[in-house]
Scaffold this active site. Structure first.
Site, short mmCIF file in Angstrom:
data_model
loop_
_atom_site.label_atom_id
_atom_site.label_comp_id
_atom_site.label_asym_id
_atom_site.label_seq_id
_atom_site.Cartn_x
_atom_site.Cartn_y
_atom_site.Cartn_z
CB THR A 1 -0.75 0.03 1.47
OG1 THR A 1 -1.45 -1.18 1.42
CG2 THR A 1 -2.03 1.22 1.16
CE LYS B 1 -4.88 -1.59 1.26
NZ LYS B 1 -5.63 -2.65 2.04
CE LYS C 1 1.98 1.86 5.03
NZ LYS C 1 1.46 1.04 3.87
P1 NAP Z 1 5.38 -6.28 7.57
O1 NAP Z 1 4.86 -7.34 8.20
O2 NAP Z 1 5.59 -4.83 8.43
O3 NAP Z 1 6.44 -6.61 6.53
C1 NAP Z 1 7.15 -5.54 5.91
C2 NAP Z 1 8.25 -6.16 4.91
O4 NAP Z 1 8.89 -4.99 4.21
C3 NAP Z 1 9.06 -6.81 5.54
O5 NAP Z 1 9.60 -8.01 4.54
C4 NAP Z 1 10.44 -5.83 5.74
O6 NAP Z 1 11.78 -6.53 5.77
C5 NAP Z 1 10.25 -5.23 4.46
N1 NAP Z 1 10.80 -3.71 4.49
C6 NAP Z 1 10.81 -2.76 5.14
N2 NAP Z 1 11.34 -1.70 5.03
C7 NAP Z 1 12.29 -2.15 4.21
C8 NAP Z 1 13.24 -1.44 3.25
N3 NAP Z 1 13.89 -0.28 3.36
N4 NAP Z 1 13.91 -2.22 2.27
C9 NAP Z 1 13.65 -3.50 2.17
N5 NAP Z 1 12.77 -4.08 2.61
C10 NAP Z 1 11.89 -3.48 3.72
O7 NAP Z 1 4.28 -5.68 6.64
P2 NAP Z 1 2.84 -6.21 6.16
O8 NAP Z 1 1.63 -6.63 7.18
O9 NAP Z 1 3.37 -7.52 5.53
O10 NAP Z 1 2.38 -5.45 5.04
C11 NAP Z 1 3.14 -5.26 3.77
C12 NAP Z 1 2.40 -4.14 2.79
O11 NAP Z 1 0.98 -4.61 2.56
C13 NAP Z 1 2.16 -2.91 3.58
O12 NAP Z 1 2.21 -1.89 2.70
C14 NAP Z 1 0.78 -2.63 4.27
O13 NAP Z 1 0.22 -1.49 4.31
C15 NAP Z 1 -0.10 -3.65 3.24
N6 NAP Z 1 -0.96 -4.50 3.70
C16 NAP Z 1 -0.94 -5.14 4.91
C17 NAP Z 1 -2.16 -5.74 5.19
C18 NAP Z 1 -2.02 -6.42 6.78
O14 NAP Z 1 -3.28 -6.93 7.28
N7 NAP Z 1 -0.99 -6.74 7.13
C19 NAP Z 1 -3.24 -5.78 4.46
C20 NAP Z 1 -3.47 -5.22 3.53
C21 NAP Z 1 -2.21 -4.58 2.76
P3 NAP Z 1 12.34 -6.90 7.14
O15 NAP Z 1 11.70 -8.48 7.25
O16 NAP Z 1 13.72 -7.12 6.78
O17 NAP Z 1 12.04 -6.13 8.24
#
Ligand code: NAP
Length: 288
Positions: A100, A175, A243
């Site tokens: 997102t 989104k 965010k």
């Molecule tokens: P998350 O668990 O916080 O995972 C974030 C990922 O991004 C990890 O693999 C992290 O790597 C990587 N990352 C962060 N900063 C980075 C950087 N500077 N360089 C390279 N890699 C980096 O997030 P998530 O919940 O999976 O969500 C991912 C996306 O989907 C977000 O944009 C979120 O808004 C969206 N989303 C989430 C949900 C939900 O329910 N969780 C639902 C719909 C959409 P590391 O492992 O090294 O930290």
């Protein structure tokens, strides 16, 4: 075996189950994650190849998917050292960003990708960890329709539907609008629970009443157990919702509830609740 070879970047709460579903669907997947411990752990459980950098995926795959925290993370894996765009592709490669992020980041990356010989889709998802695990996400797609059709088998393995919305950036707008409504729902639920408890009515009594009526929703039902059990382990981290509402703010959101939501979420993050689930907004509201 499916024909498209997939490069995947991002093993967070969402990325990890999504990769598992691609492998289950028969795709060959090569994965990069910044924290390589997560990649190693996943490789012990499913058949994936591991990449040492985002750039390594360019020579090995047809479609590179990013599922990362925010705009900064996505820009870093495309534009940074050993990023995706540090290698010139020798064949047609499509980059698909499922994170997102803002429409501006998508437009910037889509244009830069085009200059470097990559196609680009924005394809954010609706649905949290459980729908990701069950391949029940709803996937919104912006970019060229022909490119969407090429990548559709990948979306079919990850979600219950994918919807083509038009040019790059449109899916990001959809989104952000959905997450605005999500945030309003979650804050509204939290406020109702806090109000009831302050007036001597337990959450265990109120929540079944909400869920039984027209005002109940998938979201109120999903968060009921968490509220009752004081379980704030993140499925969707509060900082990520904050965010998204900030991104909506940068795109002109200045409506009464939207502004209030933005202030509440930012204040909750300041109080140290950012890593908890979004429903931890309840903790913030009840204590402030
Ligand atoms: P998350 O668990 O916080 O995972 C974030 C990922 O991004 C990890 O693999 C992290 O790597 C990587 N990352 C962060 N900063 C980075 C950087 N500077 N360089 C390279 N890699 C980096 O997030 P998530 O919940 O999976 O969500 C991912 C996306 O989907 C977000 O944009 C979120 O808004 C969206 N989303 C989430 C949900 C939900 O329910 N969780 C639902 C719909 C959409 P590391 O492992 O090294 O930290």
């Amino acid at each position: 075996m499916n024909k498209l070879k997939i490069g995947w970047i991002g093993l967070g709460n969402m990325g990890t189950p999504m990769v598992k579903n691609l492998v289950k669907a028969g795709f060959e997947v090569m994965v990069y994650n910044r924290n390589q411990e997560k990649t190693k752990a996943l490789q012990e459980t499913i058949a994936i190849r591991v990449a040492g950098s985002p750039a390594d995926l360019v020579t090995e795959t047809d479609v590179i998917v990013t599922m990362l925290s925010d705009d900064t993370a996505v820009k870093e894996v495309f534009l940074g050292e050993n990023g995706i765009l540090s290698i010139k592709p020798v064949k047609d490669i499509t980059a698909v960003d499922m994170s997102t992020v803002s429409p501006e980041t998508t437009l910037q990356l889509a244009a830069t990708c085009k200059e470097h010989g990559f196609s680009y889709l924005d394809a954010p998802v609706s649905g949290s960890v459980k729908p990701a695990e069950e391949a029940q996400l709803i996937i919104m797609v912006g970019g060229e329709e022909e490119v969407y059709q090429k990548v559709k088998p990948v979306f079919d393995a990850l979600g219950k539907s994918s919807v083509y919305l038009g040019e790059n950036g449109k899916a990001n707008v959809a989104k952000l609008a959905i997450n605005l409504f999500l945030g309003i729902t979650v804050q509204g639920l939290a406020e109702a629970v806090v109000f009831a408890e302050k007036n001597g009515l337990a959450a265990t009594t109120l929540l079944p009443l909400i869920n039984a009526g027209a005002v109940g929703s998938g979201m109120t039902k999903m968060k009921t157990e968490n509220i009752i059990n004081n379980d704030f382990k993140a499925a969707f981290a509060l900082k990520l919702l904050a965010k998204d509402i900030r991104l909506a703010g940068a795109n002109g959101l200045n409506t009464p509830i939207g502004l209030s939501l933005s202030n509440t979420l930012d204040a909750a993050v300041q109080k140290g609740l950012g890593e908890d689930d979004m429903i931890a907004v309840l903790k913030y509201i009840s204590e402030n």
